[in-house]
Design a protein around this motif. Structure first.
Motif, mmCIF file in Angstrom:
data_model
loop_
_atom_site.group_PDB
_atom_site.id
_atom_site.type_symbol
_atom_site.label_atom_id
_atom_site.label_comp_id
_atom_site.label_asym_id
_atom_site.label_seq_id
_atom_site.Cartn_x
_atom_site.Cartn_y
_atom_site.Cartn_z
ATOM 1 N N SER A 57 -37.904 -60.298 -34.902
ATOM 2 C CA SER A 57 -39.113 -61.099 -35.135
ATOM 3 C C SER A 57 -38.889 -62.132 -36.224
ATOM 4 O O SER A 57 -39.309 -63.282 -36.096
ATOM 5 C CB SER A 57 -40.283 -60.199 -35.525
ATOM 6 O OG SER A 57 -40.606 -59.307 -34.502
ATOM 7 N N ALA A 58 -38.214 -61.717 -37.289
ATOM 8 C CA ALA A 58 -37.934 -62.653 -38.384
ATOM 9 C C ALA A 58 -37.028 -63.779 -37.896
ATOM 10 O O ALA A 58 -37.227 -64.944 -38.251
ATOM 11 C CB ALA A 58 -37.292 -61.915 -39.553
ATOM 12 N N GLY A 59 -36.048 -63.436 -37.084
ATOM 13 C CA GLY A 59 -35.147 -64.465 -36.569
ATOM 14 C C GLY A 59 -35.850 -65.432 -35.630
ATOM 15 O O GLY A 59 -35.606 -66.645 -35.676
ATOM 16 N N LEU A 60 -36.715 -64.916 -34.782
ATOM 17 C CA LEU A 60 -37.427 -65.775 -33.831
ATOM 18 C C LEU A 60 -38.489 -66.640 -34.505
ATOM 19 O O LEU A 60 -38.827 -67.709 -34.004
ATOM 20 C CB LEU A 60 -38.079 -64.924 -32.741
ATOM 21 C CG LEU A 60 -37.140 -64.258 -31.742
ATOM 22 C CD1 LEU A 60 -37.919 -63.335 -30.820
ATOM 23 C CD2 LEU A 60 -36.378 -65.302 -30.939
ATOM 24 N N ALA A 61 -39.020 -66.196 -35.613
ATOM 25 C CA ALA A 61 -40.106 -66.925 -36.283
ATOM 26 C C ALA A 61 -39.598 -68.083 -37.133
ATOM 27 O O ALA A 61 -40.396 -68.881 -37.622
ATOM 28 C CB ALA A 61 -40.928 -65.977 -37.146
ATOM 29 N N ARG A 64 -40.940 -69.065 -41.029
ATOM 30 C CA ARG A 64 -42.062 -68.132 -41.218
ATOM 31 C C ARG A 64 -41.588 -66.686 -41.217
ATOM 32 O O ARG A 64 -42.269 -65.797 -41.711
ATOM 33 C CB ARG A 64 -43.109 -68.326 -40.129
ATOM 34 C CG ARG A 64 -43.841 -69.645 -40.266
ATOM 35 C CD ARG A 64 -44.780 -69.823 -39.135
ATOM 36 N NE ARG A 64 -43.995 -69.878 -37.898
ATOM 37 C CZ ARG A 64 -44.475 -70.172 -36.707
ATOM 38 N NH1 ARG A 64 -45.742 -70.404 -36.569
ATOM 39 N NH2 ARG A 64 -43.693 -70.224 -35.663
ATOM 40 N N GLY A 65 -40.414 -66.443 -40.682
ATOM 41 C CA GLY A 65 -39.856 -65.098 -40.645
ATOM 42 C C GLY A 65 -39.508 -64.554 -42.019
ATOM 43 O O GLY A 65 -39.327 -63.343 -42.187
ATOM 44 N N LEU A 66 -39.424 -65.428 -43.002
ATOM 45 C CA LEU A 66 -39.152 -64.972 -44.370
ATOM 46 C C LEU A 66 -40.257 -64.044 -44.871
ATOM 47 O O LEU A 66 -40.012 -63.208 -45.737
ATOM 48 C CB LEU A 66 -39.000 -66.167 -45.309
ATOM 49 C CG LEU A 66 -37.761 -67.041 -45.065
ATOM 50 C CD1 LEU A 66 -37.795 -68.267 -45.969
ATOM 51 C CD2 LEU A 66 -36.495 -66.249 -45.270
ATOM 52 N N TRP A 67 -41.451 -64.166 -44.304
ATOM 53 C CA TRP A 67 -42.555 -63.287 -44.677
ATOM 54 C C TRP A 67 -42.262 -61.834 -44.316
ATOM 55 O O TRP A 67 -42.851 -60.920 -44.887
ATOM 56 C CB TRP A 67 -43.840 -63.721 -43.954
ATOM 57 C CG TRP A 67 -44.512 -64.896 -44.549
ATOM 58 C CD1 TRP A 67 -44.241 -66.209 -44.295
ATOM 59 C CD2 TRP A 67 -45.574 -64.890 -45.483
ATOM 60 N NE1 TRP A 67 -45.072 -67.010 -45.016
ATOM 61 C CE2 TRP A 67 -45.907 -66.222 -45.757
ATOM 62 C CE3 TRP A 67 -46.295 -63.875 -46.113
ATOM 63 C CZ2 TRP A 67 -46.927 -66.569 -46.632
ATOM 64 C CZ3 TRP A 67 -47.311 -64.221 -46.981
ATOM 65 C CH2 TRP A 67 -47.612 -65.555 -47.241
ATOM 66 N N TRP A 104 -49.052 -61.440 -40.704
ATOM 67 C CA TRP A 104 -50.015 -62.508 -40.973
ATOM 68 C C TRP A 104 -49.299 -63.824 -41.292
ATOM 69 O O TRP A 104 -49.664 -64.881 -40.786
ATOM 70 C CB TRP A 104 -50.923 -62.099 -42.129
ATOM 71 C CG TRP A 104 -51.913 -63.156 -42.508
ATOM 72 C CD1 TRP A 104 -53.066 -63.475 -41.856
ATOM 73 C CD2 TRP A 104 -51.808 -64.047 -43.612
ATOM 74 N NE1 TRP A 104 -53.686 -64.512 -42.501
ATOM 75 C CE2 TRP A 104 -52.944 -64.883 -43.580
ATOM 76 C CE3 TRP A 104 -50.866 -64.217 -44.626
ATOM 77 C CZ2 TRP A 104 -53.156 -65.870 -44.522
ATOM 78 C CZ3 TRP A 104 -51.088 -65.210 -45.573
ATOM 79 C CH2 TRP A 104 -52.216 -66.013 -45.512
ATOM 80 N N GLY A 105 -48.252 -63.734 -42.120
ATOM 81 C CA GLY A 105 -47.537 -64.953 -42.509
ATOM 82 C C GLY A 105 -46.672 -65.539 -41.412
ATOM 83 O O GLY A 105 -46.505 -66.751 -41.324
ATOM 84 N N ALA A 106 -46.110 -64.695 -40.558
ATOM 85 C CA ALA A 106 -45.189 -65.170 -39.526
ATOM 86 C C ALA A 106 -45.908 -65.521 -38.225
ATOM 87 O O ALA A 106 -45.305 -66.112 -37.330
ATOM 88 C CB ALA A 106 -44.138 -64.116 -39.251
#
Length: 107
Positions: A57-61, A64-67, A104-106
């Protein structure tokens, strides 16, 4: 639905299943010894699936995935706690809250 939102939704469902199963083990709802042993491997499998889901999910976002990185960090430190002790469920709750903020952030 964009891929990162689908990954976040699936990961959130896996995390919920992980928390429910962990809570049942923590509260002793599965007191019988063979049942408890049988419930451990799905708990561990869900844990690894949640870790992978947060990473994907972080990679795809993108940025924003840094959240999601605080949730991933807390998840990766989870094995340092002992199951059945207060630190284990407290870290699990912190992971869930961090994932909620990251979701919420991503999103």
């Amino acid at each position: 639905m964009p891929p990162h939102r689908l990954a976040l939704t699936v990961t959130a469902a896996l995390l919920l299943a992980l928390l429910v199963l962990g809570l049942s083990l923590q509260l002793g709802w599965r007191r019988d010894s063979p049942g408890k042993r049988l419930a451990r491997w799905p708990h561990h499998a869900l844990f690894f699936a949640v870790c992978a889901g947060v990473l994907v999910s972080a990679g795809l976002a993108g940025r924003r995935g840094l959240w999601l990185l605080p949730a991933l960090l807390l998840l990766l430190t989870m094995p340092r706690t002992q199951p059945g002790r207060a630190g284990h469920w407290q870290r699990a709750l912190a992971c869930a809250l961090a994932f909620g903020a990251g979701l919420w952030g991503a999103w």
